[in-house]
Design a protein around this motif. Sequence first.
Motif, PDB file in Angstrom:
ATOM      1  N   ARG A  82       0.910  -1.332   0.150  1.00 30.58           N
ATOM      2  CA  ARG A  82      -0.004   0.031   0.178  1.00 30.58           C
ATOM      3  C   ARG A  82       0.845   1.163   0.091  1.00 30.58           C
ATOM      4  NH1 ARG A  82      -5.370  -0.782   1.003  1.00 30.58           N
ATOM      5  NH2 ARG A  82      -5.922  -2.950   1.494  1.00 30.58           N
ATOM      6  N   TYR A  83       1.794   1.243   0.774  1.00 29.22           N
ATOM      7  CA  TYR A  83       2.832   2.109   0.715  1.00 29.22           C
ATOM      8  C   TYR A  83       3.557   2.770  -0.595  1.00 29.22           C
ATOM      9  CZ  TYR A  83       6.673   5.330   2.160  1.00 29.22           C
ATOM     10  OH  TYR A  83       7.797   6.371   2.313  1.00 29.22           O
ATOM     11  N   MET A  84       3.823   1.764  -1.488  1.00 30.38           N
ATOM     12  CA  MET A  84       4.511   1.949  -2.543  1.00 30.38           C
ATOM     13  C   MET A  84       3.541   2.590  -3.584  1.00 30.38           C
ATOM     14  SD  MET A  84       7.401   1.115  -2.005  1.00 30.38           S
ATOM     15  CE  MET A  84       8.282   1.409  -3.555  1.00 30.38           C
ATOM     16  N   LYS A  85       2.202   2.745  -3.413  1.00 30.91           N
ATOM     17  CA  LYS A  85       1.211   3.135  -4.234  1.00 30.91           C
ATOM     18  C   LYS A  85       0.770   4.641  -3.789  1.00 30.91           C
ATOM     19  CE  LYS A  85      -1.121  -1.252  -4.935  1.00 30.91           C
ATOM     20  NZ  LYS A  85      -2.290  -2.284  -4.922  1.00 30.91           N
ATOM     21  N   LEU A  86       1.372   5.370  -2.700  1.00 31.54           N
ATOM     22  CA  LEU A  86       1.188   6.305  -2.265  1.00 31.54           C
ATOM     23  C   LEU A  86       1.995   7.454  -2.975  1.00 31.54           C
ATOM     24  CD1 LEU A  86       1.066   5.897   1.541  1.00 31.54           C
ATOM     25  CD2 LEU A  86      -0.895   5.948  -0.023  1.00 31.54           C
ATOM     26  N   THR A  87       1.398   8.669  -3.250  1.00 33.79           N
ATOM     27  CA  THR A  87       2.276   9.975  -3.483  1.00 33.79           C
ATOM     28  C   THR A  87       3.283  10.214  -2.550  1.00 33.79           C
ATOM     29  OG1 THR A  87       0.871  11.588  -2.558  1.00 33.79           O
ATOM     30  CG2 THR A  87       0.353  10.666  -4.594  1.00 33.79           C
ATOM     31  N   GLU A  88       4.139  11.030  -3.250  1.00 30.78           N
ATOM     32  CA  GLU A  88       5.339  11.362  -2.009  1.00 30.78           C
ATOM     33  C   GLU A  88       4.673  12.113  -0.944  1.00 30.78           C
ATOM     34  OE1 GLU A  88       8.854  10.675  -1.843  1.00 30.78           O
ATOM     35  OE2 GLU A  88       7.913   9.255  -3.740  1.00 30.78           O
ATOM     36  N   ALA A  89       3.670  13.200  -1.139  1.00 32.62           N
ATOM     37  CA  ALA A  89       3.168  13.707   0.077  1.00 32.62           C
ATOM     38  C   ALA A  89       2.417  12.678   1.001  1.00 32.62           C
ATOM     39  CB  ALA A  89       2.041  14.841  -0.551  1.00 32.62           C
ATOM     40  N   LYS A  91       3.270   9.744   1.321  1.00 29.95           N
ATOM     41  CA  LYS A  91       4.386   8.816   2.117  1.00 29.95           C
ATOM     42  C   LYS A  91       4.957   9.714   3.363  1.00 29.95           C
ATOM     43  CE  LYS A  91       5.704   6.046  -1.859  1.00 29.95           C
ATOM     44  NZ  LYS A  91       6.820   5.833  -2.865  1.00 29.95           N
ATOM     45  N   LYS A  92       4.867  10.924   3.164  1.00 24.73           N
ATOM     46  CA  LYS A  92       5.573  11.777   4.341  1.00 24.73           C
ATOM     47  C   LYS A  92       4.495  11.742   5.241  1.00 24.73           C
ATOM     48  CE  LYS A  92       8.449  14.649   1.292  1.00 24.73           C
ATOM     49  NZ  LYS A  92       8.981  16.051   0.864  1.00 24.73           N
ATOM     50  N   ALA A  93       3.298  12.008   5.140  1.00 25.88           N
ATOM     51  CA  ALA A  93       2.183  12.004   5.941  1.00 25.88           C
ATOM     52  C   ALA A  93       2.253  10.605   6.872  1.00 25.88           C
ATOM     53  CB  ALA A  93       0.663  12.158   5.414  1.00 25.88           C
ATOM     54  N   VAL A  94       2.229   9.603   6.116  1.00 25.31           N
ATOM     55  CA  VAL A  94       2.175   8.145   6.700  1.00 25.31           C
ATOM     56  C   VAL A  94       3.536   8.136   7.861  1.00 25.31           C
ATOM     57  CG1 VAL A  94       2.808   5.824   6.196  1.00 25.31           C
ATOM     58  CG2 VAL A  94       0.955   7.068   4.928  1.00 25.31           C
ATOM     59  N   ILE A  95       4.618   8.438   7.191  1.00 25.78           N
ATOM     60  CA  ILE A  95       5.788   8.661   8.125  1.00 25.78           C
ATOM     61  C   ILE A  95       5.712   9.358   9.159  1.00 25.78           C
ATOM     62  CG2 ILE A  95       8.436   9.107   7.981  1.00 25.78           C
ATOM     63  CD1 ILE A  95       7.720   6.409   6.623  1.00 25.78           C
ATOM     64  N   SER A  96       5.265  10.687   9.024  1.00 29.54           N
ATOM     65  CA  SER A  96       4.870  11.393   9.992  1.00 29.54           C
ATOM     66  C   SER A  96       4.195  10.937  11.233  1.00 29.54           C
ATOM     67  CB  SER A  96       4.431  12.708   9.731  1.00 29.54           C
ATOM     68  OG  SER A  96       4.130  13.711  10.600  1.00 29.54           O
ATOM     69  N   LEU A  97       2.930  10.226  10.806  1.00 33.94           N
ATOM     70  CA  LEU A  97       2.052   9.540  11.599  1.00 33.94           C
ATOM     71  C   LEU A  97       2.607   8.390  12.451  1.00 33.94           C
ATOM     72  CD1 LEU A  97      -1.195   9.137  12.595  1.00 33.94           C
ATOM     73  CD2 LEU A  97      -1.171   7.626  10.779  1.00 33.94           C
ATOM     74  N   LEU A  98       3.518   7.537  11.829  1.00 33.46           N
ATOM     75  CA  LEU A  98       4.129   6.566  12.409  1.00 33.46           C
ATOM     76  C   LEU A  98       5.190   7.047  13.354  1.00 33.46           C
ATOM     77  CD1 LEU A  98       4.632   3.913   9.476  1.00 33.46           C
ATOM     78  CD2 LEU A  98       3.219   3.736  11.263  1.00 33.46           C
ATOM     79  N   ARG A  99       5.772   8.192  13.167  1.00 32.74           N
ATOM     80  CA  ARG A  99       6.912   8.527  13.971  1.00 32.74           C
ATOM     81  C   ARG A  99       6.128   9.102  15.291  1.00 32.74           C
ATOM     82  NH1 ARG A  99      10.648  11.619   9.473  1.00 32.74           N
ATOM     83  NH2 ARG A  99      11.786   9.828   9.121  1.00 32.74           N
ATOM     84  N   SER A 100       4.941   9.663  14.980  1.00 33.52           N
ATOM     85  CA  SER A 100       4.008  10.386  16.317  1.00 33.52           C
ATOM     86  C   SER A 100       3.697   9.164  17.180  1.00 33.52           C
ATOM     87  CB  SER A 100       3.089  11.169  15.774  1.00 33.52           C
ATOM     88  OG  SER A 100       2.105  10.346  15.280  1.00 33.52           O
ATOM     89  N   MET A 101       3.601   8.018  16.466  1.00 36.38           N
ATOM     90  CA  MET A 101       3.068   6.873  17.280  1.00 36.38           C
ATOM     91  C   MET A 101       4.073   6.047  18.120  1.00 36.38           C
ATOM     92  SD  MET A 101       0.550   5.415  14.534  1.00 36.38           S
ATOM     93  CE  MET A 101      -0.694   4.340  15.510  1.00 36.38           C
ATOM     94  N   THR A 102       5.408   6.415  18.062  1.00 35.11           N
ATOM     95  CA  THR A 102       6.471   5.366  18.436  1.00 35.11           C
ATOM     96  C   THR A 102       7.232   6.312  19.393  1.00 35.11           C
ATOM     97  OG1 THR A 102       7.910   5.728  16.422  1.00 35.11           O
ATOM     98  CG2 THR A 102       6.474   3.712  16.798  1.00 35.11           C
TER      99      THR A 102
END
Length: 102
Positions: A82-89, A91-102
């Motif tokens: 699913r990640y590979m199908k995302l736009t760059e923006a 992907k950045k939002a997903v990474i930001s979300l994951l970082r906020s969770m850990t």
Amino acid sequence: MTIIEKIDKLREERGWSVNYLAMEAMLTQSTLNNLYARNTEPKISTLRAICGAFNMTLSEFFADENLEGPVTDDYADELQSRYMKLTEAQKKAVISLLRSMT
């Protein structure tokens, strides 16, 4: 054992040079040479190509409990797909979300 060490071990078990691995994985020689020179972890797409050359899945690669690196679980393949199908923006939002969770 790091990811690079595991790649090296698998490569040496087969008697392959770094350049031969690059050819089998359909990667440029400079891609693999840079990984070794910088001793950095490869991108997931690069690691997937390397695993393909070794005729193994990412799960099989990470199955060794002595490997220092990401642990895969039942959701890893779906997340990666699913990640590979995302736009760059996105992907950045997903990474930001994951970082906020850990």
